[in-house]
Design an enzyme around this catalytic site. Structure first.
Site, PDB file in Angstrom:
ATOM      1  N   ASP A 132     -12.205  10.763  -1.419  1.00 23.88           N
ATOM      2  CA  ASP A 132     -11.011   9.907  -1.479  1.00 23.88           C
ATOM      3  C   ASP A 132     -10.492   9.891  -2.915  1.00 23.88           C
ATOM      4  O   ASP A 132     -11.264  10.087  -3.863  1.00 23.88           O
ATOM      5  CB  ASP A 132     -11.369   8.464  -1.089  1.00 23.88           C
ATOM      6  CG  ASP A 132     -11.591   8.289   0.411  1.00 23.88           C
ATOM      7  OD1 ASP A 132     -11.318   9.218   1.179  1.00 23.88           O
ATOM      8  OD2 ASP A 132     -12.037   7.189   0.802  1.00 23.88           O
ATOM      9  N   MET A 133      -9.193   9.627  -3.080  1.00 21.15           N
ATOM     10  CA  MET A 133      -8.666   9.511  -4.442  1.00 21.15           C
ATOM     11  C   MET A 133      -8.471   8.032  -4.771  1.00 21.15           C
ATOM     12  O   MET A 133      -7.916   7.284  -3.980  1.00 21.15           O
ATOM     13  CB  MET A 133      -7.342  10.271  -4.576  1.00 21.15           C
ATOM     14  CG  MET A 133      -6.891  10.434  -6.014  1.00 21.15           C
ATOM     15  SD  MET A 133      -8.093  11.286  -7.073  1.00 21.15           S
ATOM     16  CE  MET A 133      -7.675  12.997  -6.775  1.00 21.15           C
ATOM     17  N   GLN A 180      -2.065  12.049  -4.000  1.00 21.78           N
ATOM     18  CA  GLN A 180      -1.240  10.852  -3.773  1.00 21.78           C
ATOM     19  C   GLN A 180       0.214  11.136  -4.166  1.00 21.78           C
ATOM     20  O   GLN A 180       0.497  11.451  -5.334  1.00 21.78           O
ATOM     21  CB  GLN A 180      -1.778   9.702  -4.622  1.00 21.78           C
ATOM     22  CG  GLN A 180      -3.189   9.281  -4.239  1.00 21.78           C
ATOM     23  CD  GLN A 180      -3.924   8.592  -5.375  1.00 21.78           C
ATOM     24  OE1 GLN A 180      -3.809   9.011  -6.527  1.00 21.78           O
ATOM     25  NE2 GLN A 180      -4.698   7.575  -5.072  1.00 21.78           N
ATOM     26  N   ARG A 186      -5.901  16.221   1.781  1.00 21.63           N
ATOM     27  CA  ARG A 186      -5.300  15.102   2.519  1.00 21.63           C
ATOM     28  C   ARG A 186      -4.169  14.568   1.646  1.00 21.63           C
ATOM     29  O   ARG A 186      -4.387  14.226   0.485  1.00 21.63           O
ATOM     30  CB  ARG A 186      -6.327  14.007   2.764  1.00 21.63           C
ATOM     31  CG  ARG A 186      -5.699  12.742   3.381  1.00 21.63           C
ATOM     32  CD  ARG A 186      -6.592  11.522   3.197  1.00 21.63           C
ATOM     33  NE  ARG A 186      -7.828  11.610   3.935  1.00 21.63           N
ATOM     34  CZ  ARG A 186      -8.947  10.971   3.568  1.00 21.63           C
ATOM     35  NH1 ARG A 186      -8.968  10.227   2.468  1.00 21.63           N
ATOM     36  NH2 ARG A 186     -10.046  11.070   4.282  1.00 21.63           N
ATOM     37  N   THR A 201      -0.588   9.453   7.100  1.00 19.38           N
ATOM     38  CA  THR A 201       0.429   8.403   6.988  1.00 19.38           C
ATOM     39  C   THR A 201       0.699   7.817   8.373  1.00 19.38           C
ATOM     40  O   THR A 201       0.408   8.459   9.386  1.00 19.38           O
ATOM     41  CB  THR A 201       1.742   8.977   6.397  1.00 19.38           C
ATOM     42  OG1 THR A 201       2.707   7.932   6.288  1.00 19.38           O
ATOM     43  CG2 THR A 201       2.327  10.099   7.240  1.00 19.38           C
TER      44      THR A 201
HETATM   45  C1  LIG Z   1      -6.479   8.622   6.756  1.00 17.46           C
HETATM   46  C2  LIG Z   1      -6.010   7.957   5.498  1.00 17.46           C
HETATM   47  C3  LIG Z   1      -6.734   8.123   4.329  1.00 17.46           C
HETATM   48  C4  LIG Z   1      -6.288   7.549   3.128  1.00 17.46           C
HETATM   49  N1  LIG Z   1      -6.940   7.823   1.955  1.00 17.46           N
HETATM   50  C5  LIG Z   1      -6.433   7.369   0.785  1.00 17.46           C
HETATM   51  C6  LIG Z   1      -6.978   7.745  -0.461  1.00 17.46           C
HETATM   52  O1  LIG Z   1      -7.961   8.494  -0.545  1.00 17.46           O
HETATM   53  N2  LIG Z   1      -6.412   7.259  -1.606  1.00 17.46           N
HETATM   54  C7  LIG Z   1      -5.297   6.439  -1.561  1.00 17.46           C
HETATM   55  O2  LIG Z   1      -4.789   6.067  -2.621  1.00 17.46           O
HETATM   56  N3  LIG Z   1      -4.767   6.057  -0.379  1.00 17.46           N
HETATM   57  C8  LIG Z   1      -5.293   6.499   0.781  1.00 17.46           C
HETATM   58  N4  LIG Z   1      -4.720   6.117   1.975  1.00 17.46           N
HETATM   59  C9  LIG Z   1      -3.715   5.000   2.012  1.00 17.46           C
HETATM   60  C10 LIG Z   1      -2.311   5.476   1.741  1.00 17.46           C
HETATM   61  O3  LIG Z   1      -2.175   5.839   0.380  1.00 17.46           O
HETATM   62  C11 LIG Z   1      -1.290   4.372   2.081  1.00 17.46           C
HETATM   63  O4  LIG Z   1      -1.534   3.247   1.288  1.00 17.46           O
HETATM   64  C12 LIG Z   1      -1.305   3.925   3.541  1.00 17.46           C
HETATM   65  O5  LIG Z   1      -1.479   5.017   4.400  1.00 17.46           O
HETATM   66  C13 LIG Z   1       0.003   3.194   3.928  1.00 17.46           C
HETATM   67  O6  LIG Z   1       1.096   3.996   3.741  1.00 17.46           O
HETATM   68  P1  LIG Z   1       1.848   4.832   4.906  1.00 17.46           P
HETATM   69  O7  LIG Z   1       1.766   6.266   4.502  1.00 17.46           O
HETATM   70  O8  LIG Z   1       1.290   4.540   6.222  1.00 17.46           O
HETATM   71  O9  LIG Z   1       3.367   4.464   4.740  1.00 17.46           O
HETATM   72  P2  LIG Z   1       4.128   3.066   4.635  1.00 17.46           P
HETATM   73  O10 LIG Z   1       5.524   3.404   4.280  1.00 17.46           O
HETATM   74  O11 LIG Z   1       3.370   2.109   3.784  1.00 17.46           O
HETATM   75  O12 LIG Z   1       4.061   2.543   6.111  1.00 17.46           O
HETATM   76  C14 LIG Z   1       4.764   3.141   7.200  1.00 17.46           C
HETATM   77  C15 LIG Z   1       4.614   2.249   8.421  1.00 17.46           C
HETATM   78  O13 LIG Z   1       3.259   2.320   8.863  1.00 17.46           O
HETATM   79  C16 LIG Z   1       2.763   1.064   9.255  1.00 17.46           C
HETATM   80  N5  LIG Z   1       1.631   0.674   8.394  1.00 17.46           N
HETATM   81  C17 LIG Z   1       1.307   1.181   7.195  1.00 17.46           C
HETATM   82  N6  LIG Z   1       0.179   0.623   6.698  1.00 17.46           N
HETATM   83  C18 LIG Z   1      -0.205  -0.270   7.616  1.00 17.46           C
HETATM   84  C19 LIG Z   1      -1.297  -1.180   7.701  1.00 17.46           C
HETATM   85  N7  LIG Z   1      -2.219  -1.287   6.744  1.00 17.46           N
HETATM   86  N8  LIG Z   1      -1.384  -1.961   8.811  1.00 17.46           N
HETATM   87  C20 LIG Z   1      -0.472  -1.872   9.802  1.00 17.46           C
HETATM   88  N9  LIG Z   1       0.579  -1.026   9.769  1.00 17.46           N
HETATM   89  C21 LIG Z   1       0.719  -0.242   8.702  1.00 17.46           C
HETATM   90  C22 LIG Z   1       3.895   0.106   9.126  1.00 17.46           C
HETATM   91  O14 LIG Z   1       4.534   0.009  10.383  1.00 17.46           O
HETATM   92  C23 LIG Z   1       4.839   0.763   8.156  1.00 17.46           C
HETATM   93  O15 LIG Z   1       6.142   0.373   8.352  1.00 17.46           O
HETATM   94  C24 LIG Z   1      -5.125   6.722   3.161  1.00 17.46           C
HETATM   95  C25 LIG Z   1      -4.406   6.578   4.334  1.00 17.46           C
HETATM   96  C26 LIG Z   1      -4.810   7.176   5.490  1.00 17.46           C
HETATM   97  C27 LIG Z   1      -3.982   7.017   6.720  1.00 17.46           C
END
Ligand SMILES: Cc1cc2nc3c(=O)[nH]c(=O)nc-3n(C[C@H](O)[C@H](O)[C@H](O)COP(=O)(O)OP(=O)(O)OC[C@H]3O[C@@H](n4cnc5c(N)ncnc54)[C@H](O)[C@@H]3O)c2cc1C
Length: 319
Positions: A130-131, A160, A181, A238
């Site tokens: 993970d980052m 990221q 990822r 995402t």
């Molecule tokens: C498999 C996976 C691994 C990840 N690994 C890392 C990592 O190693 N390092 C890192 O910095 N980040 C990581 N992340 C987190 C990522 O950076 C985002 O913070 C997170 O995915 C929310 O952003 P989004 O891309 O879904 O988009 P957004 O624009 O934030 O959300 C899009 C839509 O998705 C839905 N949504 C988003 N988050 C949520 C939530 N928590 N609960 C309910 N609905 C939600 C909402 O409907 C929102 O409108 C990971 C995410 C995933 C899915």
């Protein structure tokens, strides 16, 4: 503003002490976490596998501040790898280098990761690093390179989209080509290193998606492994439907087959979307955290979506 506050609280010891004392916090966190134990993780993975979904398991923990804890975390991850094998799960492992001691000593974290890979690699189990926050990005990519040099292949990293540097990092990783990822980024970063505006992050996400999909095509479009454990080169992580639609369209445009493009989502978020994409023929992998160290993970999930916070506050009022 609210996001910044929640991300601050995710790291504040006083807030952790206060909030984890309330049972309601735990109840709401349960939506995003499989449970406290490895048995909980196995049960949830089986259920997801039965629904056609792949898994990456995260034994919760980060920012370890003493060497014994870092060693313990390494032992726990080795036990996780053995369990994935014994239980024949379609799952890999996600880990954080600060969990293995990166904040104490880079050499220590490197050797801990090597101990884990010695076990996972012969079993065909994939490990994703993970980052974390931007101060750890250089060391994380350096340790990834070291492991490649030592011959480990079933290892991937995370890029990221909110960081300005990410395009450059991704271009370098494309030469390997590394399994990457792509995420937006979950931490509180200053405007000197990360795009402050969501629309810039989204535009960069699409730009990096193109780069990653082109890399996969040029490498012969390796598909997800038959046992579901080793992901293809691109993992688009995402819940943003526009970003997902963009990746689907671009893959179709360049002729990248569906098994060569993985989507990843968090446990407890957008189950409908997870099932739709799996039904369309893409590998879909669910990030499943488990363990007792759920507080910072949970706070980052609250920060991502105001509705989650409202849900939490309502539960708090109801008691
Ligand atoms: C498999 C996976 C691994 C990840 N690994 C890392 C990592 O190693 N390092 C890192 O910095 N980040 C990581 N992340 C987190 C990522 O950076 C985002 O913070 C997170 O995915 C929310 O952003 P989004 O891309 O879904 O988009 P957004 O624009 O934030 O959300 C899009 C839509 O998705 C839905 N949504 C988003 N988050 C949520 C939530 N928590 N609960 C309910 N609905 C939600 C909402 O409907 C929102 O409108 C990971 C995410 C995933 C899915």
């Amino acid at each position: 503003m609210l996001r910044a506050l929640l991300l601050y609280l995710s790291k504040a010891t006083w807030a952790r002490r206060l909030l984890t004392r309330w049972r309601v916090t735990r109840r709401v966190a349960d939506r995003f976490v499989a449970g406290d134990t490895l048995d909980d993780a196995v049960r949830v993975t089986r259920e997801l596998n039965a629904r056609g979904l792949l898994v990456t398991l995260d034994h919760l923990g980060e920012f370890t501040t003493n060497p014994d804890e870092a060693r313990q975390a390494t032992d726990d991850l080795i036990r996780l790898a053995e369990t994935i094998q014994q239980e024949d799960l379609k799952a890999g492992i996600s880990l954080k280098l600060t969990q293995l001691g990166l904040a104490l000593d880079e050499a220590l974290a490197t050797e801990h990761l090597a101990r884990i890979l010695e076990v996972t690699e012969p079993k065909g189990i994939f490990v994703r690093i993970d980052m974390e926050d931007s101060p750890w990005v250089d060391a994380t990519l350096r340790i990834y390179d070291t492991m490649r040099e030592r011959g480990y292949r079933l290892l991937g990293v995370v890029i990221q989209a909110y960081l300005y540097r990410s395009e450059q990092d991704l271009r370098r990783l494309a030469r390997i080509p590394a399994r990457v990822r792509l995420v937006k980024g979950a931490y509180k970063e200053p405007p000197e290193v990360a795009y402050p505006k969501k629309r810039d992050v989204d535009a960069n996400f699409d730009r990096l998606t193109r780069l990653l999909l082109d890399t996969a095509l040029a490498a012969g479009a390796p598909p997800v492994s038959a046992d579901g454990r080793v992901p293809p080169i691109p993992a688009i992580a995402t819940h943003d439907e526009n970003r997902i639609a963009y990746a689907e369209e671009y893959a179709a445009h360049i002729g990248l087959p569906k098994p060569a493009l993985e989507f990843q989502m968090l446990f407890g978020v957008r189950r409908d979307l997870q099932e739709r994409l799996a039904g369309e023929g893409y590998p879909v992998r669910i990030y499943v955290p488990y363990g007792t160290e759920w507080y910072p993970y949970f706070m980052r999930r609250l920060a991502e979506r105001p509705a989650n916070l409202v849900f939490f506050l309502r539960a708090l009022v109801r008691g």
